[in-house]
Design a protein around this motif. Sequence first.
Motif, mmCIF file in Angstrom:
data_model
loop_
_atom_site.group_PDB
_atom_site.id
_atom_site.type_symbol
_atom_site.label_atom_id
_atom_site.label_comp_id
_atom_site.label_asym_id
_atom_site.label_seq_id
_atom_site.Cartn_x
_atom_site.Cartn_y
_atom_site.Cartn_z
ATOM 1 N N LYS A 255 11.274 -21.410 -36.371
ATOM 2 C CA LYS A 255 10.985 -22.153 -35.144
ATOM 3 C C LYS A 255 9.486 -22.347 -34.938
ATOM 4 O O LYS A 255 9.065 -23.190 -34.163
ATOM 5 N N TRP A 257 6.012 -23.783 -36.146
ATOM 6 C CA TRP A 257 5.538 -24.798 -37.104
ATOM 7 C C TRP A 257 4.565 -24.195 -38.104
ATOM 8 O O TRP A 257 4.408 -24.697 -39.203
ATOM 9 N N CYS A 294 8.977 -32.386 -36.969
ATOM 10 C CA CYS A 294 8.489 -32.954 -35.717
ATOM 11 C C CYS A 294 6.985 -32.748 -35.535
ATOM 12 O O CYS A 294 6.357 -33.416 -34.721
ATOM 13 N N GLU A 295 6.382 -31.826 -36.273
ATOM 14 C CA GLU A 295 4.942 -31.630 -36.161
ATOM 15 C C GLU A 295 4.207 -32.345 -37.295
ATOM 16 O O GLU A 295 4.534 -32.163 -38.467
ATOM 17 N N GLU A 297 1.342 -31.787 -38.544
ATOM 18 C CA GLU A 297 0.712 -30.847 -39.477
ATOM 19 C C GLU A 297 1.636 -30.540 -40.644
ATOM 20 O O GLU A 297 1.222 -30.476 -41.795
ATOM 21 N N SER B 30 3.788 -31.092 -26.896
ATOM 22 C CA SER B 30 4.947 -30.280 -26.588
ATOM 23 C C SER B 30 5.610 -29.939 -27.900
ATOM 24 O O SER B 30 5.575 -30.728 -28.829
ATOM 25 N N SER B 31 6.152 -28.765 -27.996
ATOM 26 C CA SER B 31 6.823 -28.440 -29.238
ATOM 27 C C SER B 31 8.138 -27.739 -28.973
ATOM 28 O O SER B 31 8.176 -26.584 -28.604
ATOM 29 N N GLN B 32 9.188 -28.464 -29.083
ATOM 30 C CA GLN B 32 10.516 -27.860 -28.989
ATOM 31 C C GLN B 32 11.209 -28.208 -30.283
ATOM 32 O O GLN B 32 11.664 -29.317 -30.474
ATOM 33 N N TYR B 33 11.234 -27.237 -31.205
ATOM 34 C CA TYR B 33 11.700 -27.570 -32.528
ATOM 35 C C TYR B 33 13.210 -27.438 -32.627
ATOM 36 O O TYR B 33 13.741 -26.334 -32.626
ATOM 37 N N ARG B 34 13.861 -28.556 -32.751
ATOM 38 C CA ARG B 34 15.311 -28.582 -32.981
ATOM 39 C C ARG B 34 16.014 -27.446 -32.251
ATOM 40 O O ARG B 34 16.794 -26.696 -32.815
ATOM 41 N N THR B 123 7.274 -22.290 -29.351
ATOM 42 C CA THR B 123 6.067 -22.226 -30.165
ATOM 43 C C THR B 123 5.116 -23.292 -29.652
ATOM 44 O O THR B 123 5.489 -24.448 -29.542
ATOM 45 N N LEU B 124 3.916 -22.905 -29.350
ATOM 46 C CA LEU B 124 2.961 -23.887 -28.837
ATOM 47 C C LEU B 124 2.623 -24.889 -29.931
ATOM 48 O O LEU B 124 2.538 -24.529 -31.097
ATOM 49 N N PRO B 125 2.447 -26.150 -29.556
ATOM 50 C CA PRO B 125 2.177 -27.170 -30.570
ATOM 51 C C PRO B 125 0.795 -26.969 -31.185
ATOM 52 O O PRO B 125 -0.063 -26.340 -30.580
ATOM 53 N N PRO B 126 0.579 -27.498 -32.383
ATOM 54 C CA PRO B 126 -0.765 -27.410 -32.972
ATOM 55 C C PRO B 126 -1.758 -28.148 -32.088
ATOM 56 O O PRO B 126 -1.406 -29.145 -31.455
#
Lengths: 589, 516
Positions: A255, A257, A294-295, A297, B30-34, B123-126
């Motif tokens: 989860k 990145w 989705c990221e 990077e 924003s980071s909401q991964y799947r 998880t905070l986005p890059p």
Amino acid sequence: MAGADGDDSLYPIAVLIDELRNEDVQLRLNSIKKLSTIALALGVERTRTELLPFLTDTIYDEDEVLLALAEQLGNFTMLVGGPEYVHCLLPPLESLATVEETVVRDKAVESLRKISQEHSPVDLEVHFEPLVKRLASGDWFTSRTSACGLFSVCYPRVSSTVKAEIRQHFRTLCSDDTPMVRRAAASKLGEFAKVLELDYVKSDIISLFTALASDEQDSVRLLAVEACVSIATLLPQEDLESLVMPTLRQAAEDKSWRVRYMVADKFSELQKAVGPEITKNDLVPAFQNLLKDCEAEVRAAAANKVKEFCENLPEDNREQIIMTHILPCVKELVSDTNQHVKSALASVIMGLSTILGKDNTIEHLLPLFLAQLKDECPEVRLNIISNLDCVNEVIGIRQLSQSLLPAIVELAEDAKWRVRLAIIEYMPLLAGQLGVEFFDEKLNTLCMAWLIDHVYAIREAATCNLMKLVEKFGAEWAQNTIVPKVLGMANDPNYLHRMTTLFCINALSEACGQDITTKQMLPVVLKMSNDQVANVRFNVAKSLQKIGPVLDSNALQTEVKPVLEKLATDTDMDVKYFAQEAISVLVLA
Amino acid sequence: MSAISASEKVDGFTRKSMRKAQKQRKSQGSSQYRTQSAPVELSPLPQLKDAPSTEQQELFTQKLQQCCMLFDFLDSVMDLKSKEIKRATLNELVDYVSTNRGVLVESTYPEITNMICTNIFRTLPPSDNPDFDPEEDEPTLEASWPHIQLVYEFLLRFLENPDFQPSIAKRHIDQKFVLQLLELFDSEDPRERDFLKTILHRIYGKFLGLRAFIRKQINNIFLRFIYETEHFNGVAELLEILGSIINGFALPLKAEHKQFLMKVLIPLHTAKGLALFHAQAYCVVQFLEKDPTLTEPVIRGLLKFWPKTCSQKEVMFLGEIEEILDVIEPTQFKKIQEPLFKQISKCVANPHFQVAERALYFWNNEYILSLIEENIDKVLPIMFGSLYRISKEHWNPTIVALVYNVLKTLMEMNCTLFDELTSSYKAERQREKKKEQERDELWKKLDELRLSSAALVQNNSHGLPSVQNNNNNNNNNNSSNNNDNQDTRAEAAAVPTDNKVPDAGVAASESTPCAK
């Protein structure tokens, strides 16, 4: 070794130690950097009995001094009397390995690793290994962190009982309650696995690896991915599926990145480590997901690996995998919203053409190249242009040349000098592939325009570029196309442009040969010796020195010598200096 | 591409302001991964206040579950209706837990914490800007703030509800919860960090069992910040919390707390950002007010980490020292006066006038003045050399004027000593010069010895790489190293400068001495 015994009367230790104690940090630092000199003055005996104890005791100092000390001690073996005494260096290094500052600690560990090799197996067990144990069970996290880097250097050379202890210590540190120590352990996991016997890799390392890979902190988990490469390489193929793959699959879908980024970043290594079968079944879908992450990077890191990944696919169904699984993702990335992703892709995408062959390249890849050549981000275009050679081999550059030209022209006039610089560097390559006709017609003007760019670096690169072009197209071409233009600039009102003429002559004389140099260039140079700007004049002297070897002795004596002699009496001291230098180098005096 | 301004063309590098302008376009992340499959459309539930009291509990739970649905806020038009329903529901929930009594029955705790965890833990986005500077750059704001804000608000109301029972909640608000909460402090969004600060403070207050754990994890974050990443957005907020925690420490201080002071708080002064300093100074002073015997190690620690190149930071350090001196006990002052005033004497002589000025301001402080007067025989000899020299040499007239005043004050404190120092000043300087020469000679001799024996040793062994590498160490001037010189030159040539006035500017980057 007379000198190595030292001389008490001249260099009492008190004086030397006084230097190491000086109030001024800079002086202390200087003294520490010359510690080897001090040790030499004292001789091996006193270095061991007086200098080292002093260093061990006065470890509280500026980090910069400690760093220098840690580095010096790694090279001290001979100064304490060779390998049999090397263990004397352990006490100060042990203290240094416990300080807070990371760079000092790392350097101390590096030095310890170095001198561990100089220990005999006995000394290693008697002196070195106990130190590792002390560090591993230290109170403060710093010593435990340092210990992590030392296990692998002593493990191979100790008895099996000690080996068991070392493994136990490593296990403990992998589940340390400070994340700093777990990170240190995770980053050394691969290295440690390599020196372990295979059975222990399976029994010990795998469970540690699994635990670290599911650590609560992503900074630990991502380090486990790195270890994954080494561990997978060590294990036989049949064990990979059960021992490594569950963890790797989990990491690719982590989860965080950062972990996924790490997987993408290490993808080629992972691919090689797990072999073709697992690649086909597991890594291909994982790679697709990373390319669609989705990221940005993560996508960029994965895009960077596209070529390598495809290259290393098993050959029997490589083309089919690329066409059905990878290419659709690549197509989407060409119009990604993030420029880093696009530029990462552009730096490798051309490489696919060699893998896919002519027909596929024309049908599927060419439209992508063309789209990227028109991208709004200069870096993307540049990356495509810089890799043209791959395509040239497969389909010939003509297919692209119509789209290429506008892209090149635009980059050549980009507002950022770094972009201009980059495109200049590809000019010789482009010229070679596009041919002299196309070059003369379309690109020559650009190359000449760079000579009067307002940034020095561009002018310099343009000069160098001309030289490479002449090497490629020959002296005759130079004489017709570029030499007249270059020499014309000698009359420019701007002295910087006049100097550019000189720099070009410096670069071109050799490639153009004696005839052109003597007949066309030399007169211009000599004439410029009367320039009113001193900078031009001393550059004339430098140029003459440079082209002298190309000229015959007659020209040197009758034409060059009088001019240099005149310059040597110039009112400007720099002109004088360079003229005299030229005279002496060319042996004209 | 097309929007490149003339100024950028000249500069070549993107200016910070330019980067900022570009950034503002996409200032949300924003980071909401799947985390879940596509959101299901929400349908509004009846209002809690309209429900009969027997059904309220059930409805409350349903609403909590409804709020576990997450939405993509980077796409601002997606699921508009559902987003609005969730927002309204969250508002209602906030209202419900803050105004009603008796709504927090045991069975709701798991649902409540589940809703909170699902929404805020991510998880905070890059970062858009890898070298994000909290003082200079616009932060990337959390895109899903319209929801997250209400969830934080809800969590806060939940914790502050008079019926809230830590004994039940501790099963859910546990170490793992706190750990994830602490990780969120790295958020670039200052609004989020502000909420987190208040929430963590409440948790620290209510959950005695978590206190040691929280302190330890904060320690780890700080240590990682200092020694590993040098990056964590929430350091200042965490320091603020610690400030009030320290305030509550019982006496005598536990070893753990002292270790925190010396091994974490003091090294934290090496951090780049200046924004941290007020909070740091506050924490340090808190400690010293609790236990004055810590003064000496603290000041020695600060002196160890004294900034070498950053004048702005040096000014901050001086400010912190003054705050410490404000509360220092005279006996403690005696213990550190020597090293401290050696540093102050260097600061006073600093060519950067703000540093010199800040140091000279110490003499406007009545309490510090009284301490100096008490110890004038120790302080004056240390300070005299620098003061005397800059009174003649400093480029800045304000500093010179200040120095005169300081000298006058010091003279009034002990006239005889002052006169002695004035008359011996020259002799003192000459002695220093002589010492300098002696040092040079010592090193020269050592070098000769090294050269001759290095040759010998080389023949005898294959070792001694360090000795062979150090080819020229003829004096104390470190920068005269051969390699260094080559490097600088190569660098000068490799870094060209774009310049508005081509002739003048470029000539500077051209080879060797140029047009006069």
